[in-house]
Design a protein around this motif. Sequence first.
Motif, short mmCIF file in Angstrom:
data_model
loop_
_atom_site.label_atom_id
_atom_site.label_comp_id
_atom_site.label_asym_id
_atom_site.label_seq_id
_atom_site.Cartn_x
_atom_site.Cartn_y
_atom_site.Cartn_z
N VAL A 358 0.81 -1.22 0.00
CA VAL A 358 0.00 0.00 0.00
C VAL A 358 0.84 1.27 0.00
O VAL A 358 0.30 2.36 -0.21
N CYS A 359 2.15 1.16 0.24
CA CYS A 359 3.01 2.36 0.29
C CYS A 359 3.04 3.02 -1.08
O CYS A 359 3.48 2.41 -2.06
N PRO A 360 2.62 4.27 -1.19
CA PRO A 360 2.53 4.91 -2.51
C PRO A 360 3.88 5.37 -3.06
O PRO A 360 4.04 5.53 -4.26
N SER A 361 4.85 5.61 -2.18
CA SER A 361 6.11 6.20 -2.62
C SER A 361 7.22 5.19 -2.79
O SER A 361 8.24 5.50 -3.42
N GLY A 362 7.06 4.00 -2.21
CA GLY A 362 8.14 3.03 -2.22
C GLY A 362 9.09 3.21 -1.05
O GLY A 362 10.17 2.61 -1.04
N ALA A 363 8.72 4.03 -0.07
CA ALA A 363 9.57 4.20 1.11
C ALA A 363 9.73 2.88 1.85
O ALA A 363 10.78 2.58 2.41
N LEU A 364 8.68 2.08 1.87
CA LEU A 364 8.74 0.73 2.43
C LEU A 364 8.84 -0.27 1.29
O LEU A 364 8.00 -0.27 0.38
N GLY A 365 9.85 -1.09 1.32
CA GLY A 365 10.04 -2.10 0.29
C GLY A 365 10.14 -3.48 0.91
O GLY A 365 10.64 -3.64 2.03
N TYR A 366 9.64 -4.48 0.20
CA TYR A 366 9.69 -5.85 0.69
C TYR A 366 11.07 -6.43 0.39
O TYR A 366 11.59 -6.27 -0.72
N GLU A 526 13.36 0.43 -7.10
CA GLU A 526 12.47 1.50 -6.66
C GLU A 526 11.07 1.25 -7.21
O GLU A 526 10.88 1.06 -8.41
N LYS A 527 10.09 1.30 -6.34
CA LYS A 527 8.72 0.99 -6.72
C LYS A 527 8.20 1.94 -7.81
O LYS A 527 7.59 1.48 -8.79
N ARG A 528 8.43 3.23 -7.65
CA ARG A 528 7.91 4.18 -8.63
C ARG A 528 8.58 3.99 -9.99
O ARG A 528 7.93 4.10 -11.04
N VAL A 529 9.87 3.68 -9.98
CA VAL A 529 10.58 3.44 -11.24
C VAL A 529 10.03 2.17 -11.91
O VAL A 529 9.82 2.14 -13.12
N ALA A 530 9.79 1.13 -11.10
CA ALA A 530 9.25 -0.12 -11.65
C ALA A 530 7.88 0.12 -12.27
O ALA A 530 7.57 -0.41 -13.36
N MET A 531 7.04 0.90 -11.61
CA MET A 531 5.72 1.21 -12.17
C MET A 531 5.85 2.03 -13.45
O MET A 531 5.08 1.82 -14.40
N ASP A 532 6.81 2.94 -13.49
CA ASP A 532 7.02 3.74 -14.71
C ASP A 532 7.37 2.85 -15.89
O ASP A 532 6.83 3.02 -17.00
N TYR A 533 8.28 1.89 -15.68
CA TYR A 533 8.65 0.97 -16.76
C TYR A 533 7.44 0.22 -17.28
O TYR A 533 7.21 0.10 -18.49
N ALA A 534 6.66 -0.32 -16.34
CA ALA A 534 5.49 -1.11 -16.74
C ALA A 534 4.47 -0.25 -17.46
O ALA A 534 3.91 -0.64 -18.50
N LEU A 535 4.21 0.94 -16.92
CA LEU A 535 3.20 1.81 -17.53
C LEU A 535 3.63 2.29 -18.91
O LEU A 535 2.80 2.40 -19.83
N LEU A 551 -8.68 7.67 -11.39
CA LEU A 551 -8.37 6.56 -10.50
C LEU A 551 -9.19 6.64 -9.22
O LEU A 551 -9.68 7.72 -8.85
N PRO A 552 -9.33 5.51 -8.51
CA PRO A 552 -10.04 5.54 -7.22
C PRO A 552 -9.27 6.35 -6.18
O PRO A 552 -8.08 6.64 -6.34
N GLN A 553 -9.97 6.69 -5.12
CA GLN A 553 -9.33 7.41 -4.02
C GLN A 553 -8.18 6.58 -3.45
O GLN A 553 -8.20 5.36 -3.46
N ARG A 554 -7.17 7.29 -2.93
CA ARG A 554 -5.97 6.69 -2.32
C ARG A 554 -5.08 6.01 -3.35
O ARG A 554 -4.20 5.22 -2.99
N ALA A 555 -5.29 6.30 -4.63
CA ALA A 555 -4.37 5.81 -5.65
C ALA A 555 -3.05 6.57 -5.51
O ALA A 555 -3.03 7.71 -5.03
N PRO A 556 -1.93 5.98 -5.92
CA PRO A 556 -0.63 6.63 -5.73
C PRO A 556 -0.25 7.62 -6.83
O PRO A 556 0.88 8.06 -6.90
N PHE A 557 -1.20 7.94 -7.72
CA PHE A 557 -0.96 8.91 -8.78
C PHE A 557 -2.07 9.95 -8.74
O PHE A 557 -3.20 9.64 -8.38
N GLY A 558 -1.73 11.16 -9.17
CA GLY A 558 -2.80 12.15 -9.23
C GLY A 558 -2.30 13.57 -9.40
O GLY A 558 -1.09 13.84 -9.44
N ALA A 559 -3.26 14.47 -9.49
CA ALA A 559 -2.98 15.89 -9.68
C ALA A 559 -3.30 16.66 -8.41
O ALA A 559 -4.01 16.17 -7.52
N VAL A 560 -2.76 17.86 -8.34
CA VAL A 560 -3.07 18.80 -7.27
C VAL A 560 -3.78 19.99 -7.89
O VAL A 560 -3.30 20.55 -8.88
N ARG A 561 -4.93 20.34 -7.34
CA ARG A 561 -5.70 21.49 -7.83
C ARG A 561 -5.56 22.64 -6.84
O ARG A 561 -5.64 22.43 -5.62
#
Length: 699
Positions: A358-366, A526-535, A551-561
Amino acid sequence: MATQFKVCNCNRTMPLDLRAGERLGAALGDKPLAVATELCRREAGQFLSAVDGVDDVVVACTQERALFTELAETRNSVAPLRFVNIRETGGWGAESKAALPKMAALLAAAALPDPEPVPTVSYKSNGHVLVIGPAARALPWARRLADNLDVSVLLTSGGAALPDERSFPTYSGSGINIDGWLGAFQVKWKQANPIDLEVCTRCNACVSVCPEGAIDLSYQIDMSRCTSHRDCVKACGAVGAIDFARDDVERTGDFDLVFDLSDAPILTLHQPPQGYFAPGADAMRQAEEALRLSQMVGEFEKPKFFLYKEKLCAHGRNGKTGCTACIDVCSAEAVSHNGNGIRVNPNLCVGCGACTTVCPSGALGYAYPRAPETGRRIKTLLSTYFKAGGSEPALLMHGEERGAEVINRLGRAARAGERLAGVPARVIPVSLHHAAATGLDLWLSALAYGATNVAVLITDQEAPQYAEALAAQLAIAQTIASGLGYAGTHFTLLRAQSEAELDAQLAQLRPGQAPQNRAAFNVATEKRVAMDYALEHLLRHAPQRPESIALPQRAPFGAVRVNKDACTLCMSCVGACPESALQDNPSHPQLRFVERNCVQCGLCEKTCPENAISLEPRLLLTESAKQPLVLNEAQPFHCIRCSKPFGTLQMIENMVSKLSLHGAFAGNIERLKMCGDCRVIDMMENKREMTVTDIKRVQ
């Protein structure tokens, strides 16, 4: 170093023959494999010949693991030995004749090198156990355990006679609190009963004089029968074990193990700490747990399951709390708030991996194993499966204990003719330490590698919050796949306690659409880098290429208004952003935003003093996601003295408007319109003028 594969058709119960051996060998990049019929019996010599060398040996049988290991030890073999189950997972079932690509995939994955070693967490137990519970239940077990362990007893109620001989410390109390883990438990309780059992000499004087018979040989006063004659206090005399007005009621003790025989466990965690056993009133469970407990004396180690990178953590900044996903999901309460970051107690961590999922940033890694190692296994499974002629593969991710048990039962039931189909030929089981140990980075990578389904199997072993978290994360992955135009359902959460339930749910899996060109990248650390490659790969080959996907709420991607009318460009949000998604412009009053960096932690929203910020979960798929976007900018305010720009026009005007009526500023309001340097100069000039005026007045 080469790998030798030893394959057996288990007394011809699997469709493996000479031709199958040739196909397996071709898929594994080796010569044709010899297929044994009774590798664990008449043909054991084939196995012994293989382990006489130094090559890795992969045995396609887990049932006889102990036998093969023992045979290797008799030869003093140094050959690395691995085992893989191809029988219940595919060889036994309605589609067993089509399961050869899956078997090749499982064999190839089993041949991969062992994951890198991880740090370990140590425990030391001297066998000091606290037995907690009602006297009738706790005292008999205390007597049995005292032969091998250092026993103390904490009685929660009376009703049974204490032993004639004081062979172990005995306490009584309520309001019990347990903290710690194996070898380091601290237990606190309140001495609620007037009789302190550790002081009591068990002379029976109080029992004899009590007019209500409220005291029995458990030496605890039944307060519902006591009418406060206090004859017992007089009889106890100088011993002083009985005190109805005791002030000091807090008690504490340190223990290595806790055997909780209460009707309901004192610790209600889904994953209690190591060394805590709570079988309740079930006699069979009591015996099983007592046996396990008696073996937990000495020094023990377990892997440190996680990696934590505080710089990436989006938990908090400047006293504000943002993301709490890891704390909310942990069923062992191993993750806690620690200032602007979090703290993970490695002694309490059970290695479920849900926090990393659930960590959105990859600060916690398995770390057991790391994501790149799991990614390599997934990539190997799928590439070998395709090489062996398979199509439309589905990955079935499951825990190595309860999940594997249900899968194996399904395979055996299918072979036994119980009208169950078994594991479909295209479904490849992927064993994990825990079902919650993978997340978006690995699931999306699997789709990029060609998997048409990623199913995560959970059983009653998983905590409810794990199921909720997995369902939410899988929904995010599915939203992305569907938004890119890939048809069908790709990401599914399966809930099964029995082989029949699993059989029915596997039969309902329908292949989703995967990219026509399979990805070649390796999963990044890095989780975010891995997701970038896949996406990037999924987008490149997507049937549809939208600019963004909601995306649904609590997704790890999004915009700031940003509400420009409310925003004063104070830049508090920039200071709060842990991912550098929000940035200022040193040369101009601008608030800029790099959407690819945003993890939707909400710290900016909570920090903004003007409540001008809101979040929009989405996945922006254009190049602009990587470029700074100006969210708000303002006309700079120029110093009224030197014309140097400082602050913004709106900010200065708001400040002047709010402070002009304040007594401390009313006489010097113009100074607020000056830059810092000019403000100091003006103050010094004003002070000089006042001094000159004072001198003239004196003259």
